[in-house]
Design an enzyme around this catalytic site. Sequence first.
Site, PDB file in Angstrom:
ATOM      1  N   ARG A 133      -7.906   6.013  -5.565  1.00 42.62           N
ATOM      2  CA  ARG A 133      -8.061   5.971  -4.269  1.00 42.62           C
ATOM      3  C   ARG A 133      -9.032   6.950  -3.935  1.00 42.62           C
ATOM      4  O   ARG A 133      -9.103   8.110  -4.090  1.00 42.62           O
ATOM      5  CB  ARG A 133      -6.810   6.074  -3.458  1.00 42.62           C
ATOM      6  CG  ARG A 133      -7.173   5.870  -1.874  1.00 42.62           C
ATOM      7  CD  ARG A 133      -5.821   5.866  -1.211  1.00 42.62           C
ATOM      8  NE  ARG A 133      -5.334   4.224  -1.047  1.00 42.62           N
ATOM      9  CZ  ARG A 133      -4.723   3.852  -0.077  1.00 42.62           C
ATOM     10  NH1 ARG A 133      -4.084   4.543   0.846  1.00 42.62           N
ATOM     11  NH2 ARG A 133      -4.509   2.490  -0.037  1.00 42.62           N
TER      12      ARG A 133
ATOM     13  N   ARG B  73       1.066  -1.532   7.266  1.00 39.83           N
ATOM     14  CA  ARG B  73       2.055  -1.654   8.578  1.00 39.83           C
ATOM     15  C   ARG B  73       2.570  -3.080   8.055  1.00 39.83           C
ATOM     16  O   ARG B  73       3.709  -3.316   8.656  1.00 39.83           O
ATOM     17  CB  ARG B  73       1.564  -1.547   9.634  1.00 39.83           C
ATOM     18  CG  ARG B  73       0.965  -0.097   9.986  1.00 39.83           C
ATOM     19  CD  ARG B  73       0.135  -0.039  11.107  1.00 39.83           C
ATOM     20  NE  ARG B  73      -0.007   1.460  11.615  1.00 39.83           N
ATOM     21  CZ  ARG B  73      -0.933   2.263  10.887  1.00 39.83           C
ATOM     22  NH1 ARG B  73      -1.885   1.692  10.201  1.00 39.83           N
ATOM     23  NH2 ARG B  73      -1.180   3.648  11.336  1.00 39.83           N
TER      24      ARG B  73
ATOM     25  N   SER C 202       0.818  -1.135   0.009  1.00 40.08           N
ATOM     26  CA  SER C 202      -0.187   0.033   0.012  1.00 40.08           C
ATOM     27  C   SER C 202       0.930   1.312  -0.010  1.00 40.08           C
ATOM     28  O   SER C 202       2.076   1.357   0.468  1.00 40.08           O
ATOM     29  CB  SER C 202      -0.891   0.148   1.142  1.00 40.08           C
ATOM     30  OG  SER C 202      -1.891   0.957   1.109  1.00 40.08           O
ATOM     31  N   PRO C 203       0.442   2.317  -0.702  1.00 40.30           N
ATOM     32  CA  PRO C 203       1.206   3.669  -0.676  1.00 40.30           C
ATOM     33  C   PRO C 203       1.300   4.163   0.805  1.00 40.30           C
ATOM     34  O   PRO C 203       0.411   4.099   1.499  1.00 40.30           O
ATOM     35  CB  PRO C 203       0.299   4.452  -1.339  1.00 40.30           C
ATOM     36  CG  PRO C 203      -0.510   3.815  -2.166  1.00 40.30           C
ATOM     37  CD  PRO C 203      -1.030   2.216  -1.397  1.00 40.30           C
TER      38      PRO C 203
ATOM     39  N   TYR D 162      -7.288  15.084   1.014  1.00 41.00           N
ATOM     40  CA  TYR D 162      -6.086  15.907   0.113  1.00 41.00           C
ATOM     41  C   TYR D 162      -6.985  16.439  -0.872  1.00 41.00           C
ATOM     42  O   TYR D 162      -8.465  16.503  -0.934  1.00 41.00           O
ATOM     43  CB  TYR D 162      -4.991  14.745  -0.377  1.00 41.00           C
ATOM     44  CG  TYR D 162      -4.332  14.560   0.557  1.00 41.00           C
ATOM     45  CD1 TYR D 162      -3.553  15.205   1.610  1.00 41.00           C
ATOM     46  CD2 TYR D 162      -4.081  12.961   0.832  1.00 41.00           C
ATOM     47  CE1 TYR D 162      -2.745  14.541   2.592  1.00 41.00           C
ATOM     48  CE2 TYR D 162      -3.260  12.347   1.842  1.00 41.00           C
ATOM     49  CZ  TYR D 162      -2.606  13.179   2.896  1.00 41.00           C
ATOM     50  OH  TYR D 162      -1.921  12.778   3.598  1.00 41.00           O
TER      51      TYR D 162
ATOM     52  N   GLN E 152       1.437   6.769  -7.155  1.00 42.39           N
ATOM     53  CA  GLN E 152       0.210   7.405  -6.642  1.00 42.39           C
ATOM     54  C   GLN E 152       0.220   9.043  -6.739  1.00 42.39           C
ATOM     55  O   GLN E 152       1.366   9.382  -6.195  1.00 42.39           O
ATOM     56  CB  GLN E 152      -0.168   6.998  -5.175  1.00 42.39           C
ATOM     57  CG  GLN E 152      -1.457   7.522  -4.627  1.00 42.39           C
ATOM     58  CD  GLN E 152      -1.708   7.267  -3.338  1.00 42.39           C
ATOM     59  OE1 GLN E 152      -0.893   8.098  -2.220  1.00 42.39           O
ATOM     60  NE2 GLN E 152      -2.619   6.482  -3.068  1.00 42.39           N
TER      61      GLN E 152
END
Length: 778
Positions: A632, A726, A424-425, A584, A503
């Site tokens: 996303r 993680r 994952s980013p 964002y 991304q």
Amino acid sequence: MTSHPLRVAIIGGGPGGLYAAALLKRLDPTREITIWERNAPDDTFGFGVVLSDETLGGIEHADPVVYEALQKDFVRWDDIDIVHRNTRQTSGGHGFAALGRKRLLEILHERCRNLGVELRFRSEAPYPAWLSEAYDLVIAADGVNSATREAYAHVFRPHVDTHRCRYIWLAADFAFDAFRFEIAETEHGVMQLHGYPYARPSPDHHPSTRPSGPQNQFGASTVIVEMREEVWRAAGFEELDEQGSVERCAKIFADALGGRPLRSNKSAWTTFRTVVNEHWSCGNVVLLGDAAHTAHFSIGSGTKLAVEDALALAACLEEQPTLAQALTAYEEERKPVVASTQRAARASLEWFEDIGRYLGRPPRQFAFNLLTRSRRVTHDNLRLRDARFTEAVEREFGCPPGTPPMFTPFRLRGLTLRNRVVVSPMDMYSAVQGVPGDFHLVHLGSRALGGAGLVMTEMVCVSEEGRITPGCTGLYTGRQGEAWRRITGFVHAQSPGTAIGVQLGHSGRKGSTKLMWEGMDEPLPDANWPLVAASPIPYKPESQTPRQLSRAQLTDIREQFTAAAWRAARAGFDLLELHCAHGYLLSGFLSPLTNRRTDAYGGSLAKRLRFPLEVFDAVRGVWPEERPMTVRISATDWAEGGTTAEDAVEIARAFAAHGADAIDVSTGQVVAEEQPEYGRSYQTPFADRIRHEAGIPVIAVGAISSWDDVNSLILAGRTDLCALARPHLYDPHWTLHAAAEQGYEGPGVVWPDPYRAGSRRPQTGRTDAPKPRLSLGT
């Protein structure tokens, strides 16, 4: 006050209250324990009770007398039958035990009487405040409608959620030979039956005969009929009396019942309510069982939780020096367990609420999805229980022999991923002037060597002003593009078959902040740059207020995205993801909480989508046709008035219509006042819904931490790809190790030649099983 109260009042004579009384009296025979129960001893409004082996183990160690009595009456079975569109799938090895609720109460009544507990039936308990003054300890086991909880609501702070299905508890006078789920697709909508045996048939019972004598000759089963509220109304149940409902249910599920009738016991249609309390005790008054918490019947945990509450409360009263410490310890011990069970129960009840979403799935996948709906049963767990069934599901899914679902390939446009694992980013905040350096080469390169099918960069910013922090990477200069080319080149050369994606995003109102470890989302102490956003709303009160973007600035930003995408293509990325999540810039346009514009880019969802879609179209226009693009999104803002799950489906549909190849489904981080509902794979239901309702591939993210979860989610059809963050920080070679732990070798994951010697899982030391929670001598 010591934690050994001598005078104990118990409000409510259900299994939890009775068992607590028996345990406390057994621990200290000098105690004076009184139970108030408003109903008669033989009144009970359920039929069968299911207890797990874990709960039975606790009972066996704490009170062998009760355990032995239960053992004599338990009906045990291993199979679950799932009947869907005239096809029955059977899965074995599940190990249930049930008995009649009435018999359970009889056993506990007898045990309490033998120990000297005073049982007051047909008697309303005195007001809790009086009991609190007169007794050392008051246990409120008075059920989901607890008057005690309401009397001290200002302390307990209860929260009650009402759900979307109606259900009714009934019984059949024969024993099902398995736990049975049957789905009926009627002209009014979908209905389901949950059935399980709780009394054995007599030895001379013959399955083909119909009941004509006493009910125990043929055994007995609990039958719960459930359906959405709107289906219940459309089917006319609202107008029917109790007997009419019973007869209608028997007719709808005649095949499951073999034409036999159903019976009721003051049965009524009801709506399930999930009860959560912020606190479980008030002075010397403590909640137990349904008064403290509820868990949906579809995972069979109501009586189980109440009995386990009683065990824990009795143990804490023995262990702690004061009553206050004992009640605190009880709450601290039980709350996490109950919260976990309630998360599983909510997942299960929501699955049944939305069961219509899955009816078109292949029969075995439908059954596997149902069995794993709560996430308590997983792919690996089910494989241990019933390898034949699990292998059949895998074959139907398309897994080659010996290939776990996570190691099957997946195609997006012209890109075939060799497995379903995505790194994952993750923002690293380690760039200098937007240029990725050696850290990024090692970070992304090591994870590519670690076996994932797709490795994603962090959010790469499209302009200097679009950075989150001074340490964010970018693609707004040629130097940055060349630095990224070095990284993609390493991945393609050293880990052939691993794809690397970029991304692209713009920070919007969440920019000009400190590095994460210096203060996440906190403004820089100096050298701030101006922020822009859909609307002039700061992220936090102390955050900088952004400028609302003008039409001309929107055009400029769109061109920045386009230029960055062009550089990304030249840098050799295999996939591009447009970041429209987490508050964002583009996410700020989508959420009604952050977009207050009154022009063509604000207002309705269609207008809020306009600018993100314009950016998507511009990027798609310069991104190579054969390379996939994903988006996303935050599928919910976790805040009142924000983006909803329904909105997320429409957002996904809009991007799909413009050419998105998949939706990366995250949630939240849009507004600072959010209240997420965290838990294992807690964001997956949003991905599941988008996949089925919008008809587009999805990437699930959010607390997916084990390869077992990945296999389960993929095989159930809830997602197409799983992105893990993680776990890949903890173990860069997570995917390689997942293969080793499953004994898999094949094209889905390839060990680099220098690492091949480490492809066997190292031996580990033994661990001992936990000791019983409460153990008493006979």
